[in-house]
Every structure is written in C-alpha cells, then in structure tokens.
Design a protein around this motif. Structure first.
Motif, PDB file in Angstrom:
ATOM      1  N   LEU A  64      41.786  35.649  43.577  1.00  0.00           N
ATOM      2  CA  LEU A  64      43.474  35.936  43.544  1.00  0.00           C
ATOM      3  C   LEU A  64      43.928  34.654  42.881  1.00  0.00           C
ATOM      4  N   ASP A  65      43.974  33.602  43.241  1.00  0.00           N
ATOM      5  CA  ASP A  65      44.445  32.408  42.091  1.00  0.00           C
ATOM      6  C   ASP A  65      43.687  32.606  40.856  1.00  0.00           C
ATOM      7  N   ASP A  66      43.102  32.832  40.634  1.00  0.00           N
ATOM      8  CA  ASP A  66      43.148  33.100  39.124  1.00  0.00           C
ATOM      9  C   ASP A  66      44.378  33.855  38.963  1.00  0.00           C
ATOM     10  N   ILE A  67      44.754  35.264  39.382  1.00  0.00           N
ATOM     11  CA  ILE A  67      45.280  36.366  39.324  1.00  0.00           C
ATOM     12  C   ILE A  67      46.541  36.127  39.383  1.00  0.00           C
ATOM     13  N   ASP A  68      46.957  34.940  40.110  1.00  0.00           N
ATOM     14  CA  ASP A  68      48.244  34.329  39.910  1.00  0.00           C
ATOM     15  C   ASP A  68      48.734  33.692  39.255  1.00  0.00           C
ATOM     16  N   GLU A  69      47.408  33.191  38.489  1.00  0.00           N
ATOM     17  CA  GLU A  69      48.047  32.472  36.891  1.00  0.00           C
ATOM     18  C   GLU A  69      47.858  33.336  35.800  1.00  0.00           C
ATOM     19  N   TYR A  70      47.215  34.285  35.784  1.00  0.00           N
ATOM     20  CA  TYR A  70      47.290  36.013  34.915  1.00  0.00           C
ATOM     21  C   TYR A  70      48.760  36.159  35.114  1.00  0.00           C
ATOM     22  N   THR A  71      49.385  36.447  36.227  1.00  0.00           N
ATOM     23  CA  THR A  71      50.378  36.715  35.996  1.00  0.00           C
ATOM     24  C   THR A  71      51.527  36.391  36.264  1.00  0.00           C
ATOM     25  N   GLN A  72      51.367  35.032  36.038  1.00  0.00           N
ATOM     26  CA  GLN A  72      52.830  33.961  35.997  1.00  0.00           C
ATOM     27  C   GLN A  72      53.697  35.021  35.400  1.00  0.00           C
ATOM     28  N   GLY A  73      55.250  34.953  35.330  1.00  0.00           N
ATOM     29  CA  GLY A  73      55.943  36.155  34.106  1.00  0.00           C
ATOM     30  C   GLY A  73      55.750  36.589  34.945  1.00  0.00           C
ATOM     31  N   ALA A  74      54.798  38.141  35.127  1.00  0.00           N
ATOM     32  CA  ALA A  74      55.160  39.194  34.883  1.00  0.00           C
ATOM     33  C   ALA A  74      54.974  39.721  36.098  1.00  0.00           C
TER      34      ALA A  74
END
Length: 103
Positions: A64-74
């Motif tokens: 989930l922490d990695d996903i937070d990075e992927y979704t930043q700005g989206a």
C-alpha cells in the motif's frame, strides 16, 4: 455518475481476474456503468491514469505504501479488499465495498 473505471490487482492477476468476472456479472444485473479489469500488481503504474479506483487483494496490504507513491497526483481511490469476500470471490460483496468506498 459517469462511467467508473476500476482496476483489481493481485499477485499474478489470476484471482483478481476471477473476482473481476464475478463483479461484472453483478454490475450487469444492477445496470451500473462500471468497467472492471484485473491485472497483476506489477502493472499498477501502467494503469493509474486510466482508473478511478484500485482494489487491492488483501494479501498485498504490504504494498500500500508503494501504491501511495504510484497514485500521487492522481484522483484514484485505493481500496484494500476484505479477505471475507476475496477468499470467496464474492463479486456482489466486492461491488458493495467499492460503492461504499467511493460514495
């Protein structure tokens, strides 16, 4: 509500593929305008700009922490699927969880 695009992810994409198929059946029965696709977790970054919601298999809580990075700005709602319905591939319960999370 405009069409909702949802991505389901699991380790290899197999379990999420079965869940997506079960969700699509319920979506059709309810007459909703929701597109559900399934991929492996390694493909998340490729689809972030195309989805409104990301449903993650419960066994992938650790990413989930990695996903937070992927979704930043989206503007993507990230939902950790519950083991109770994921283990049964209960498409109706998964859809209900999705709808309750997106308001």
């Amino acid at each position: 509500m405009s069409k909702l695009n949802v991505l389901l992810v699991c380790g290899s994409g197999a379990s999420s593929g079965f869940m997506a198929a079960n969700m699509r059946k319920v979506i059709k029965e309810r007459g909703l305008d929701i597109a559900v696709t399934a991929r492996s977790e390694s493909e998340i970054e490729n689809y972030i700009d195309e989805i409104d919601a990301l449903m993650v298999g419960p066994h992938l809580a650790y990413i989930l922490d990695d996903i937070d990075e992927y979704t930043q700005g989206a503007d993507v709602k990230v939902i950790l699927m519950k083991a109770e319905y994921y283990s049964k591939l209960d498409g109706a319960a998964a859809l209900d969880d999705l709808l309750s999370n997106i308001g």
